[in-house]
Design an enzyme around this catalytic site. Structure first.
Site, mmCIF file in Angstrom:
data_model
loop_
_atom_site.group_PDB
_atom_site.id
_atom_site.type_symbol
_atom_site.label_atom_id
_atom_site.label_comp_id
_atom_site.label_asym_id
_atom_site.label_seq_id
_atom_site.Cartn_x
_atom_site.Cartn_y
_atom_site.Cartn_z
ATOM 1 N N HIS A 62 0.963 -1.207 -0.128
ATOM 2 C CA HIS A 62 0.028 0.225 0.113
ATOM 3 C C HIS A 62 0.815 1.170 0.586
ATOM 4 C CE1 HIS A 62 -4.302 -1.933 2.011
ATOM 5 N NE2 HIS A 62 -3.736 -2.624 0.276
ATOM 6 N N GLU A 64 0.831 3.639 2.024
ATOM 7 C CA GLU A 64 1.583 3.951 3.358
ATOM 8 C C GLU A 64 2.265 3.320 3.557
ATOM 9 O OE1 GLU A 64 -1.573 3.193 2.092
ATOM 10 O OE2 GLU A 64 -3.025 4.904 2.902
ATOM 11 N N CYS A 92 -5.799 2.019 5.766
ATOM 12 C CA CYS A 92 -6.324 1.055 6.576
ATOM 13 C C CYS A 92 -5.685 0.471 7.833
ATOM 14 C CB CYS A 92 -6.652 -0.238 5.182
ATOM 15 S SG CYS A 92 -4.861 -0.968 4.988
ATOM 16 N N CYS A 95 -2.465 -0.479 7.132
ATOM 17 C CA CYS A 95 -1.687 1.253 6.777
ATOM 18 C C CYS A 95 -0.856 1.167 8.504
ATOM 19 C CB CYS A 95 -2.057 1.985 6.295
ATOM 20 S SG CYS A 95 -1.031 1.169 3.989
HETATM 21 ZN ZN LIG Z 1 -3.186 0.205 3.877
#
Ligand SMILES: [Zn+2]
Length: 160
Positions: A62, A64, A92, A95
């Site tokens: 992801h 992040e 999320c 993250c």
């Molecule tokens: Zn994430």
């Protein structure tokens, strides 16, 4: 939804503009998965990233997570205490956990969970306020910053 009203620094404001610009550019270019992030430390942007899941077939890439990894490398330290994580979309669960493992206590994001599809979250019944409470408010969060700039990206049901 904000934990408390945060004041953004000029560097954070500019970094957020770059994060949302990056997301808009990727979306305009037709990219299917569009999430972008940056890390600011000591008044400087030390990492910028986008979601690399489809490039790498690694579900953990992801934006992040990629940004935090880059930031730790740039700082030469996996402890990023004092840093700010900025993201085009509310981070999320994974993250947020990565952020906490890196010691980051400040996150600013554009699109907020309540305004986008549940499909962007694998634990959609958990809200960022739940995570915030679960760690005794060890981080500050500020959502909805420049949200109108990226709303079109997350308006449709997506695949994170
Ligand atoms: Zn994430």
């Amino acid at each position: 939804m904000t934990a408390k009203q945060m004041t953004m620094t000029k560097v954070e404001q500019d970094a957020m503009r770059a994060v949302t610009d990056h997301a808009c550019a990727l979306h305009a270019a037709g990219r299917a998965i569009v999430f972008t992030a940056a890390v600011v430390l000591d008044g400087q942007v030390i990492a910028t990233a986008r979601n690399e899941v489809s490039d790498s077939d690694d579900p953990s890439r992801h934006a992040e997570v990629v940004a935090i990894a880059q930031a730790a490398k740039a700082a030469g330290d996996r402890d990023l205490s004092g840093a700010t994580l900025l993201a085009s979309c509310q981070p999320c669960e994974m993250c947020l956990a990565t952020m906490r493992w890196a010691g980051i206590g400040r996150v600013i994001f554009a699109a907020q969970q309540e305004n986008i599809a549940d499909t962007y979250f694998r634990f959609p019944k958990l809200k960022i306020s739940d995570f915030h409470a679960a760690c005794d408010r060890a981080f500050d969060f500020f959502g909805g910053v420049q949200e109108e700039r990226v709303a079109h990206i997350y308006a449709a049901k997506g695949d994170a």
